[in-house]
Design an enzyme around this catalytic site. Structure first.
Site, PDB file in Angstrom:
ATOM      1  N   SER A  67       0.855  -1.187   0.000  1.00  0.00           N
ATOM      2  CA  SER A  67       0.000   0.000   0.000  1.00  0.00           C
ATOM      3  C   SER A  67       0.891   1.237   0.000  1.00  0.00           C
ATOM      4  O   SER A  67       1.594   1.497   0.975  1.00  0.00           O
ATOM      5  CB  SER A  67      -0.886  -0.002   1.247  1.00  0.00           C
ATOM      6  OG  SER A  67      -1.427   1.290   1.418  1.00  0.00           O
ATOM      7  N   HIS A 125      -1.337  -1.286  -4.259  1.00  0.00           N
ATOM      8  CA  HIS A 125      -2.591  -0.912  -3.598  1.00  0.00           C
ATOM      9  C   HIS A 125      -2.610   0.606  -3.431  1.00  0.00           C
ATOM     10  O   HIS A 125      -1.681   1.196  -2.890  1.00  0.00           O
ATOM     11  CB  HIS A 125      -2.676  -1.619  -2.248  1.00  0.00           C
ATOM     12  CG  HIS A 125      -3.968  -1.433  -1.537  1.00  0.00           C
ATOM     13  ND1 HIS A 125      -5.114  -2.115  -1.875  1.00  0.00           N
ATOM     14  CD2 HIS A 125      -4.311  -0.629  -0.495  1.00  0.00           C
ATOM     15  CE1 HIS A 125      -6.097  -1.751  -1.073  1.00  0.00           C
ATOM     16  NE2 HIS A 125      -5.640  -0.834  -0.230  1.00  0.00           N
ATOM     17  N   ASP A 140      -4.697   3.793  -2.062  1.00  0.00           N
ATOM     18  CA  ASP A 140      -5.761   4.181  -1.127  1.00  0.00           C
ATOM     19  C   ASP A 140      -6.274   5.594  -1.397  1.00  0.00           C
ATOM     20  O   ASP A 140      -5.532   6.558  -1.255  1.00  0.00           O
ATOM     21  CB  ASP A 140      -5.216   4.128   0.304  1.00  0.00           C
ATOM     22  CG  ASP A 140      -5.071   2.702   0.800  1.00  0.00           C
ATOM     23  OD1 ASP A 140      -6.041   1.929   0.672  1.00  0.00           O
ATOM     24  OD2 ASP A 140      -3.991   2.361   1.309  1.00  0.00           O
ATOM     25  N   MET A 176      -8.906   8.475  -0.230  1.00  0.00           N
ATOM     26  CA  MET A 176      -9.712   8.891   0.927  1.00  0.00           C
ATOM     27  C   MET A 176     -10.258  10.289   0.694  1.00  0.00           C
ATOM     28  O   MET A 176      -9.528  11.153   0.198  1.00  0.00           O
ATOM     29  CB  MET A 176      -8.846   8.906   2.184  1.00  0.00           C
ATOM     30  CG  MET A 176      -8.213   7.569   2.482  1.00  0.00           C
ATOM     31  SD  MET A 176      -7.171   7.680   3.940  1.00  0.00           S
ATOM     32  CE  MET A 176      -6.483   6.028   3.976  1.00  0.00           C
ATOM     33  N   HIS A 208      -8.429   1.426  -4.026  1.00  0.00           N
ATOM     34  CA  HIS A 208      -9.311   1.193  -2.884  1.00  0.00           C
ATOM     35  C   HIS A 208      -9.996   2.520  -2.574  1.00  0.00           C
ATOM     36  O   HIS A 208      -9.381   3.425  -2.013  1.00  0.00           O
ATOM     37  CB  HIS A 208      -8.457   0.697  -1.707  1.00  0.00           C
ATOM     38  CG  HIS A 208      -9.232   0.466  -0.451  1.00  0.00           C
ATOM     39  ND1 HIS A 208      -8.631   0.270   0.768  1.00  0.00           N
ATOM     40  CD2 HIS A 208     -10.578   0.384  -0.215  1.00  0.00           C
ATOM     41  CE1 HIS A 208      -9.556   0.094   1.696  1.00  0.00           C
ATOM     42  NE2 HIS A 208     -10.748   0.164   1.130  1.00  0.00           N
ATOM     43  N   MET A 248     -12.082   4.705  -0.562  1.00  0.00           N
ATOM     44  CA  MET A 248     -12.726   4.943   0.737  1.00  0.00           C
ATOM     45  C   MET A 248     -13.393   6.306   0.624  1.00  0.00           C
ATOM     46  O   MET A 248     -12.943   7.299   1.213  1.00  0.00           O
ATOM     47  CB  MET A 248     -11.662   4.908   1.843  1.00  0.00           C
ATOM     48  CG  MET A 248     -11.142   3.498   2.098  1.00  0.00           C
ATOM     49  SD  MET A 248      -9.601   3.479   3.010  1.00  0.00           S
ATOM     50  CE  MET A 248      -8.460   3.699   1.658  1.00  0.00           C
ATOM     51  N   MET A 284     -11.551  -5.264   5.633  1.00  0.00           N
ATOM     52  CA  MET A 284     -10.729  -4.304   6.380  1.00  0.00           C
ATOM     53  C   MET A 284     -10.416  -4.878   7.750  1.00  0.00           C
ATOM     54  O   MET A 284     -11.330  -5.277   8.483  1.00  0.00           O
ATOM     55  CB  MET A 284     -11.475  -2.975   6.573  1.00  0.00           C
ATOM     56  CG  MET A 284     -11.581  -2.075   5.359  1.00  0.00           C
ATOM     57  SD  MET A 284     -10.038  -1.642   4.533  1.00  0.00           S
ATOM     58  CE  MET A 284      -9.068  -0.935   5.860  1.00  0.00           C
ATOM     59  N   PHE A 339      -6.173   5.378   8.008  1.00  0.00           N
ATOM     60  CA  PHE A 339      -4.757   5.595   8.311  1.00  0.00           C
ATOM     61  C   PHE A 339      -3.970   4.300   8.193  1.00  0.00           C
ATOM     62  O   PHE A 339      -4.492   3.232   8.500  1.00  0.00           O
ATOM     63  CB  PHE A 339      -4.594   6.138   9.740  1.00  0.00           C
ATOM     64  CG  PHE A 339      -5.350   7.414   9.956  1.00  0.00           C
ATOM     65  CD1 PHE A 339      -4.765   8.641   9.662  1.00  0.00           C
ATOM     66  CD2 PHE A 339      -6.671   7.389  10.414  1.00  0.00           C
ATOM     67  CE1 PHE A 339      -5.476   9.824   9.837  1.00  0.00           C
ATOM     68  CE2 PHE A 339      -7.391   8.568  10.592  1.00  0.00           C
ATOM     69  CZ  PHE A 339      -6.785   9.787  10.296  1.00  0.00           C
ATOM     70  N   GLY A 340      -2.729   4.426   7.744  1.00  0.00           N
ATOM     71  CA  GLY A 340      -1.818   3.286   7.767  1.00  0.00           C
ATOM     72  C   GLY A 340      -1.260   3.113   9.172  1.00  0.00           C
ATOM     73  O   GLY A 340      -1.450   3.969  10.046  1.00  0.00           O
ATOM     74  N   ASP A 385      -6.804  -6.095   4.362  1.00  0.00           N
ATOM     75  CA  ASP A 385      -6.194  -4.767   4.336  1.00  0.00           C
ATOM     76  C   ASP A 385      -6.191  -4.135   5.726  1.00  0.00           C
ATOM     77  O   ASP A 385      -7.251  -3.837   6.279  1.00  0.00           O
ATOM     78  CB  ASP A 385      -6.978  -3.887   3.346  1.00  0.00           C
ATOM     79  CG  ASP A 385      -6.357  -2.512   3.167  1.00  0.00           C
ATOM     80  OD1 ASP A 385      -5.254  -2.270   3.689  1.00  0.00           O
ATOM     81  OD2 ASP A 385      -6.995  -1.684   2.489  1.00  0.00           O
TER      82      ASP A 385
HETATM   83  C1  DX5 Z   1      -6.190   1.996   5.570  1.00  0.00           C
HETATM   84  C2  DX5 Z   1      -5.814   1.627   4.164  1.00  0.00           C
HETATM   85  C3  DX5 Z   1      -4.761   0.588   4.101  1.00  0.00           C
HETATM   86  C4  DX5 Z   1      -3.455   1.019   4.728  1.00  0.00           C
HETATM   87  C5  DX5 Z   1      -2.729  -0.193   5.184  1.00  0.00           C
HETATM   88  O1  DX5 Z   1      -7.283   2.844   5.567  1.00  0.00           O
HETATM   89  O2  DX5 Z   1      -6.935   1.147   3.438  1.00  0.00           O
HETATM   90  O3  DX5 Z   1      -4.548   0.133   2.783  1.00  0.00           O
HETATM   91  O4  DX5 Z   1      -2.631   1.747   3.872  1.00  0.00           O
HETATM   92  O5  DX5 Z   1      -1.592   0.189   5.887  1.00  0.00           O
HETATM   93  P1  DX5 Z   1      -0.970  -0.766   6.991  1.00  0.00           P
HETATM   94  O6  DX5 Z   1      -0.539  -2.024   6.294  1.00  0.00           O
HETATM   95  O7  DX5 Z   1       0.167   0.037   7.508  1.00  0.00           O
HETATM   96  O8  DX5 Z   1      -2.032  -1.032   8.015  1.00  0.00           O
HETATM   97 ZN    ZN Z   2      -6.516   0.072   1.471  1.00  0.00          ZN
END
Ligand code: DX5
Ligand code: ZN
Length: 226
Positions: free
Chosen positions: A10, A35, A37, A39, A68, A70, A139, A145-146, A177
């Site tokens: 990601s 991947h 993301d 948002m 993805h 969101m 999820m 957030f990562g 994820d």
């Molecule tokens: C979270 C994202 C994920 C995120 C995963 O909202 O959808 O894809 O980047 O990051 P990690 O692997 O650090 O949880």
């Molecule tokens: Zn994601």
């Protein structure tokens, strides 16, 4: 040939000031997908990246781009993401009004169709529509957030989805994820996932090649134990 088990770094956790180099590095590290993301600050309490960045990445990589979304109102945006170069698009069940129609639309555009579910969303929101889909995204953190901790209840969901897909003889990918890293990837594989998103679990490590290689070894071992 496409692997059955796929590693999807990601890029949310990549160094955005050097994104091109980061992509080249994960390509050399033998990642399967990127991947991506998206948002919107409404569906999730954060804002990330969008169409112009995806378009730029399309020019520098041959890896499939796994968008993805969101975002609220996803129907309005799927086309622009596919046209910008997304190979697969995940839309959240919580905001998708008509899953079969959305899947048809994505297929007509030439993309793979995926539906995601948040930690508090039941698998029944997506399973009845599995026959329309290429992938289901589970999820394992609250999106936004990562770098968050893996929520263990996601394992039960993976098992329930895999059991039901097998029962119906459906070849649908299950993507996990959130909080996936070396330490738990075997467990996640054993529960039924076959597409593994990892942000900090890869970009937070000094050697992307080594971590992806080790992830594959642990996945293979878990496969043997199934
Ligand atoms: C979270 C994202 C994920 C995120 C995963 O909202 O959808 O894809 O980047 O990051 P990690 O692997 O650090 O949880
Ligand atoms: Zn994601």
């Amino acid at each position: 040939m496409e692997r059955a088990d796929r590693i999807a770094p990601s890029i949310l956790s990549a160094d955005f000031a050097r994104l091109g180099e980061e992509i080249a590095k994960i390509e050399r590290a033998d990642a399967d997908l990127i991947h991506f993301d998206v948002m919107d600050g409404h569906f999730v309490p954060n804002i990330s990246i969008g169409v112009p960045v995806l378009e730029s990445l399309r020019k520098v990589t041959r890896l499939p781009l796994d968008a993805h979304l969101m975002i609220d109102n996803p129907e309005k945006y799927v086309e622009v993401f596919v046209k910008a170069g997304a190979n697969s698009v995940s839309v959240h069940a919580e905001v998708c009004r008509d899953i079969p129609a959305l899947a048809r639309r994505l297929h007509d555009l030439g993309a793979r169709a995926s539906i995601g579910i948040n930690p508090e969303t039941d698998v029944d929101r997506v399973l009845p529509f599995a026959g329309h889909l290429d992938m289901i995204l589970v999820m394992s953190v609250h999106p936004g957030f990562g770098g968050q901790e893996f929520i263990p209840e996601a394992l039960g969901k993976l098992r329930a989805i895999r059991t039901e897909l097998d029962r119906r003889g459906l070849k649908v990918d299950i993507e996990i994820d959130g909080g996936v890293k070396l330490a738990n990837i075997a467990e996640v594989k054993a529960a039924g996932a076959n597409v593994f998103v990892s942000g900090t679990g890869i970009f937070g490590e000094p050697d992307y090649t080594a971590v992806i290689r080790e992830m594959r070894q642990r996945i293979a071992l878990a496969e043997g134990q199934r």
